[in-house]
Design a protein around this motif. Structure first.
Motif, mmCIF file in Angstrom:
data_model
loop_
_atom_site.group_PDB
_atom_site.id
_atom_site.type_symbol
_atom_site.label_atom_id
_atom_site.label_comp_id
_atom_site.label_asym_id
_atom_site.label_seq_id
_atom_site.Cartn_x
_atom_site.Cartn_y
_atom_site.Cartn_z
ATOM 1 N N UNK A 104 0.775 -1.194 -0.103
ATOM 2 C CA UNK A 104 -0.092 -0.083 0.099
ATOM 3 C C UNK A 104 1.096 1.171 -0.015
ATOM 4 N N UNK A 105 0.324 2.492 -0.775
ATOM 5 C CA UNK A 105 1.160 3.750 -0.578
ATOM 6 C C UNK A 105 0.277 4.675 0.147
ATOM 7 N N UNK A 106 0.737 5.204 1.313
ATOM 8 C CA UNK A 106 -0.182 6.193 2.088
ATOM 9 C C UNK A 106 -0.284 7.483 1.343
ATOM 10 N N UNK A 107 -1.546 7.676 0.930
ATOM 11 C CA UNK A 107 -2.112 8.927 0.005
ATOM 12 C C UNK A 107 -2.957 10.001 0.638
ATOM 13 N N UNK A 108 -3.261 10.717 -0.032
ATOM 14 C CA UNK A 108 -4.195 11.659 0.492
ATOM 15 C C UNK A 108 -5.704 11.326 0.112
ATOM 16 N N UNK A 109 -6.814 11.555 0.951
ATOM 17 C CA UNK A 109 -8.020 11.178 0.795
ATOM 18 C C UNK A 109 -8.417 11.307 -0.740
ATOM 19 N N UNK A 110 -8.294 12.330 -1.393
ATOM 20 C CA UNK A 110 -8.986 12.374 -2.786
ATOM 21 C C UNK A 110 -8.355 11.564 -3.855
ATOM 22 N N UNK A 111 -7.351 10.942 -3.526
ATOM 23 C CA UNK A 111 -6.730 10.096 -4.569
ATOM 24 C C UNK A 111 -6.595 8.513 -4.065
ATOM 25 N N UNK A 112 -7.067 8.313 -2.911
ATOM 26 C CA UNK A 112 -7.275 6.910 -2.570
ATOM 27 C C UNK A 112 -7.960 6.080 -3.442
ATOM 28 N N UNK A 113 -7.403 4.757 -3.514
ATOM 29 C CA UNK A 113 -7.934 3.791 -4.255
ATOM 30 C C UNK A 113 -7.533 2.259 -3.907
ATOM 31 N N UNK A 114 -8.194 1.818 -2.976
ATOM 32 C CA UNK A 114 -7.566 0.197 -2.423
ATOM 33 C C UNK A 114 -7.301 -0.532 -3.495
ATOM 34 N N UNK A 115 -8.089 -0.507 -4.703
ATOM 35 C CA UNK A 115 -7.768 -1.686 -5.502
ATOM 36 C C UNK A 115 -6.487 -1.122 -6.188
ATOM 37 N N UNK A 116 -6.030 0.076 -6.447
ATOM 38 C CA UNK A 116 -4.763 0.422 -6.763
ATOM 39 C C UNK A 116 -3.646 0.346 -5.901
ATOM 40 N N UNK A 117 -3.756 0.015 -4.756
ATOM 41 C CA UNK A 117 -2.812 -0.145 -3.660
ATOM 42 C C UNK A 117 -2.484 1.299 -3.102
ATOM 43 N N UNK A 118 -3.518 2.158 -3.175
ATOM 44 C CA UNK A 118 -3.394 3.534 -2.548
ATOM 45 C C UNK A 118 -4.407 3.712 -1.435
ATOM 46 N N UNK A 119 -4.106 3.857 -0.317
ATOM 47 C CA UNK A 119 -4.837 3.872 0.980
ATOM 48 C C UNK A 119 -4.741 5.458 1.368
ATOM 49 N N UNK A 120 -5.925 5.849 1.985
ATOM 50 C CA UNK A 120 -6.126 7.385 2.537
ATOM 51 C C UNK A 120 -5.064 7.492 4.138
ATOM 52 N N UNK A 121 -4.475 8.376 3.934
ATOM 53 C CA UNK A 121 -4.054 8.688 5.254
ATOM 54 C C UNK A 121 -4.605 8.679 6.493
ATOM 55 N N UNK A 122 -6.058 8.883 6.272
ATOM 56 C CA UNK A 122 -6.941 8.934 7.221
ATOM 57 C C UNK A 122 -7.692 7.422 7.637
ATOM 58 N N UNK A 123 -7.382 6.501 6.687
ATOM 59 C CA UNK A 123 -7.941 5.055 6.960
ATOM 60 C C UNK A 123 -7.306 4.493 7.911
ATOM 61 N N UNK A 124 -8.284 3.466 8.686
ATOM 62 C CA UNK A 124 -7.751 2.524 9.757
ATOM 63 C C UNK A 124 -6.287 2.013 9.634
ATOM 64 N N UNK A 125 -6.069 1.371 8.444
ATOM 65 C CA UNK A 125 -4.828 0.797 8.272
ATOM 66 C C UNK A 125 -3.692 1.672 8.195
ATOM 67 N N UNK A 126 -3.994 2.983 7.547
ATOM 68 C CA UNK A 126 -2.838 3.938 7.569
ATOM 69 C C UNK A 126 -2.596 4.432 8.731
ATOM 70 N N UNK A 127 -3.475 4.762 9.632
ATOM 71 C CA UNK A 127 -3.450 5.198 11.043
ATOM 72 C C UNK A 127 -2.627 4.395 11.700
#
Length: 158
Positions: A104-127
């Motif tokens: 996963x890459x930790x990214x900003x909320x507007x660009x998050x897409x878990x299917x592309x391996x990008x998780x929002x910095x505010x998501x439970x896994x990122x936190x």
């Protein structure tokens, strides 16, 4: 107005979508409304109502994109480094139950897409990952129950 962290790639995607909606979708929808209006009685004109609904949806998204762009704080992930996980890191994890690897890459909320391996910095896994290092175990509460991951790699770059 709070700033929202975003990668340069994510910011470019927001700008591209805004341009598409303003310069391509908006004129196309206006043309569809005009053509439907020419068909006559607007009260029973399904084409007109569908086009007006599409216009409402498009304009709402334009406002949303403009707001996100105005609040964006672009972070150049190519200049980030370190042994601890933070925004922009690409993290390789191993599920301790299934031995399945995930990245996963930790990214900003507007660009998050878990299917592309990008998780929002505010998501439970990122936190749960923030501040961890290679070798650490991370406990994450997911909708499917608790998960335990081991951090096996942290990568930096674009």
């Amino acid at each position: 107005m709070d700033k929202v962290p975003i990668t340069a790639r994510g910011f470019a995607a927001l700008e591209a979508e805004l341009k598409q909606r303003q310069q391509v979708d908006r004129p196309r929808i206006i043309q569809a409304i005009s053509e439907a209006r020419a068909l006559g009685d607007l009260s029973e004109n399904a084409e007109y109502h569908a086009a007006k609904e599409a216009q409402s949806h498009n304009e709402g998204r334009v406002l949303e994109l403009e707001s996100m762009i105005a609040r964006a704080e672009i972070i150049d992930t190519s200049k980030l480094s370190g042994a601890k996980i933070k925004f922009g890191a690409r993290v390789k994890l191993v599920d301790e139950d299934t031995e399945e690897e995930k990245t996963y890459q930790l990214v900003g909320e507007p660009e998050a897409d878990v299917h592309e391996g990008r998780v929002s910095i505010t998501s439970p896994i990122a936190r749960a990952l923030i501040g961890k290092a290679v070798g650490d175990t991370v406990e994450v509460t997911t909708p499917g129950g608790g998960k335990s991951y081991e951090v096996v790699a942290i990568e930096w770059g674009a």
